[in-house]
Design an enzyme around this catalytic site. Structure first.
Site, short mmCIF file in Angstrom:
data_model
loop_
_atom_site.label_atom_id
_atom_site.label_comp_id
_atom_site.label_asym_id
_atom_site.label_seq_id
_atom_site.Cartn_x
_atom_site.Cartn_y
_atom_site.Cartn_z
N ARG A 17 50.17 39.82 31.10
CA ARG A 17 50.95 40.67 31.98
C ARG A 17 50.65 40.51 33.30
O ARG A 17 51.51 39.79 34.10
CB ARG A 17 50.56 41.94 31.47
CG ARG A 17 51.37 42.98 32.15
CD ARG A 17 51.13 43.48 33.73
NE ARG A 17 50.04 43.80 33.89
CZ ARG A 17 49.59 44.32 35.07
NH1 ARG A 17 50.29 44.12 36.22
NH2 ARG A 17 48.38 44.37 35.44
N ASP A 18 49.41 40.66 33.97
CA ASP A 18 49.16 40.18 35.21
C ASP A 18 49.45 39.01 35.40
O ASP A 18 49.77 38.43 36.64
CB ASP A 18 47.98 40.90 35.56
CG ASP A 18 47.63 41.12 37.16
OD1 ASP A 18 48.49 40.55 37.86
OD2 ASP A 18 46.54 41.78 37.55
N HIS A 207 38.80 45.39 38.19
CA HIS A 207 39.99 44.75 38.31
C HIS A 207 39.91 43.88 39.58
O HIS A 207 40.36 44.29 40.43
CB HIS A 207 41.34 45.06 37.94
CG HIS A 207 42.52 44.04 37.87
ND1 HIS A 207 43.34 43.80 36.74
CD2 HIS A 207 43.04 43.37 38.77
CE1 HIS A 207 44.16 43.09 37.05
NE2 HIS A 207 44.39 42.83 38.14
N HIS A 209 40.43 40.40 41.95
CA HIS A 209 41.24 39.14 42.39
C HIS A 209 40.25 38.27 43.17
O HIS A 209 39.37 38.52 43.74
CB HIS A 209 42.32 39.27 43.16
CG HIS A 209 43.44 40.00 42.22
ND1 HIS A 209 44.99 39.91 42.56
CD2 HIS A 209 43.40 40.79 41.26
CE1 HIS A 209 45.71 40.45 41.63
NE2 HIS A 209 44.74 41.06 40.95
N CYS A 240 49.58 40.41 42.45
CA CYS A 240 50.80 41.43 42.46
C CYS A 240 52.00 41.09 43.28
O CYS A 240 52.11 40.69 44.47
CB CYS A 240 50.05 42.57 43.27
SG CYS A 240 51.42 44.24 43.56
N ASN A 249 43.93 36.35 39.76
CA ASN A 249 42.87 37.09 39.11
C ASN A 249 41.58 36.17 38.96
O ASN A 249 41.63 35.14 39.03
CB ASN A 249 43.18 37.89 37.82
CG ASN A 249 44.36 39.04 37.78
OD1 ASN A 249 43.99 40.13 37.96
ND2 ASN A 249 45.81 38.29 37.60
#
Length: 310
Positions: A17-18, A207, A209, A240, A249
């Site tokens: 997803r990300d 979460h 980065h 994002c 990430n």
């Protein structure tokens, strides 16, 4: 000096997803091959897709098709990200019972991300959580730009704490703090994790980065502060699309290497993650950011080289 580390942590793989949301869409067969490779790593939790506007995030337009195939791996806890009650209904109808909902702690990012102020986005936690609970599932609120916003600057810690506390009151079952643009540092991580945990009364996931090279250091600080729920993305993919400067990430393989070499069990096979990273690199068509992907895992002994004189 000894490190106070837990015996084990739980890593959620978010590359599907990300990781892929900033990439050009890849075919369903390639995505399913990546899924199979990620499952083979032993990871227990995988964020599979997002039920969001395909115009805003074209790489997630196949969310229903992906969801229809996940029954092939019933031992994995699959989750999906949603941005609205309608997205939550779609995800639940597709078979997900574990949903993540993002609430930005700053208006600038919230308006760019979902077109709502952070307070308006926060208010939707209640109907989303209610929908999830009606299906026997769990709703996690991820607080984006928890430390810094690309539009509004540093996020006041009290604001992030308040968002987390209110999200819990509105029905969130879990919380995670997002370093959306990769600016935070270990001391700030520990301070905010402790403040949110105290105010919200829930365990807190993280979460991070690795935009400025502090991702792994931030993980280590968080883990020493008692965090055991960590997001990571295979190959270091991601970011994002609505936050300028937000790059990848933390890489799953780098996280697994650091933690397991430090005596913390992840339950994940490092060599298998490197195989998955190779598939991802082929699918996206460009080199991955992960240093470990380029270098490989623990080097194999070369043996002694003798000195041969004429």
């Amino acid at each position: 000096m000894s490190l106070d580390l837990p015996p084990a942590v739980d890593i959620r793989e978010v590359g599907l997803r990300d990781g892929l949301q900033l990439e050009r869409p890849i075919g369903l067969d390639a995505k399913l091959a990546i899924i199979a490779a990620l499952v083979a790593t032993g990871v227990r939790r995988i964020e599979a897709t997002a039920f969001v506007s395909p115009r805003a995030v074209p790489a997630m337009a196949d969310c229903d098709q992906v969801a229809a195939q996940l029954h092939r791996w019933p031992h994995v806890l699959w989750s999906a990200l949603v941005a609205s009650p309608n997205g939550a209904r779609r995800a639940l109808d597709a078979g997900f019972t574990e949903l993540e909902y993002v609430v930005s702690a700053a208006d600038g990012h919230s308006l760019a991300n979902v077109g709502r102020t952070s307070d308006d986005a926060l208010a939707l936690t209640a109907p989303i959580a209610e929908l999830v609970h009606q299906r026997g599932g769990h709703c996690e609120v991820i607080v984006a730009v928890a430390w810094d916003c690309p539009f509004d600057g540093p996020t006041p810690p009290a604001r992030t704490v308040e968002i987390a506390r209110r999200a819990t009151e509105l029905g969130a079952d879990r919380l995670a703090l997002g370093d959306t643009i990769g600016t935070t540092t270990p001391r700030r991580v520990v301070d905010l994790v402790q403040a949110v945990r105290s105010a919200a009364g829930l365990d807190v996931g993280v979460h991070f980065h690795d935009t400025r090279g502090t991702g792994q250091a931030n993980v280590l600080a968080a883990v020493q502060a008692g965090v055991t729920q960590i997001d990571a993305s295979v190959g270091g993919l991601g970011g994002c699309p609505f936050a300028p400067g937000a790059s990848g990430n933390i890489a799953t393989e780098e996280l697994v290497y650091m933690l397991q070499e430090s005596g913390v069990n992840t339950g994940i096979d490092l060599d298998a993650v490197l195989v998955a990273a190779g598939l991802v690199e082929q699918a996206v068509g460009h080199p991955l950011a992960s240093s470990l992907h380029r270098a490989g895992g623990r080097p194999k002994p070369l043996g002694r080289v003798g000195l041969h004189l004429p």
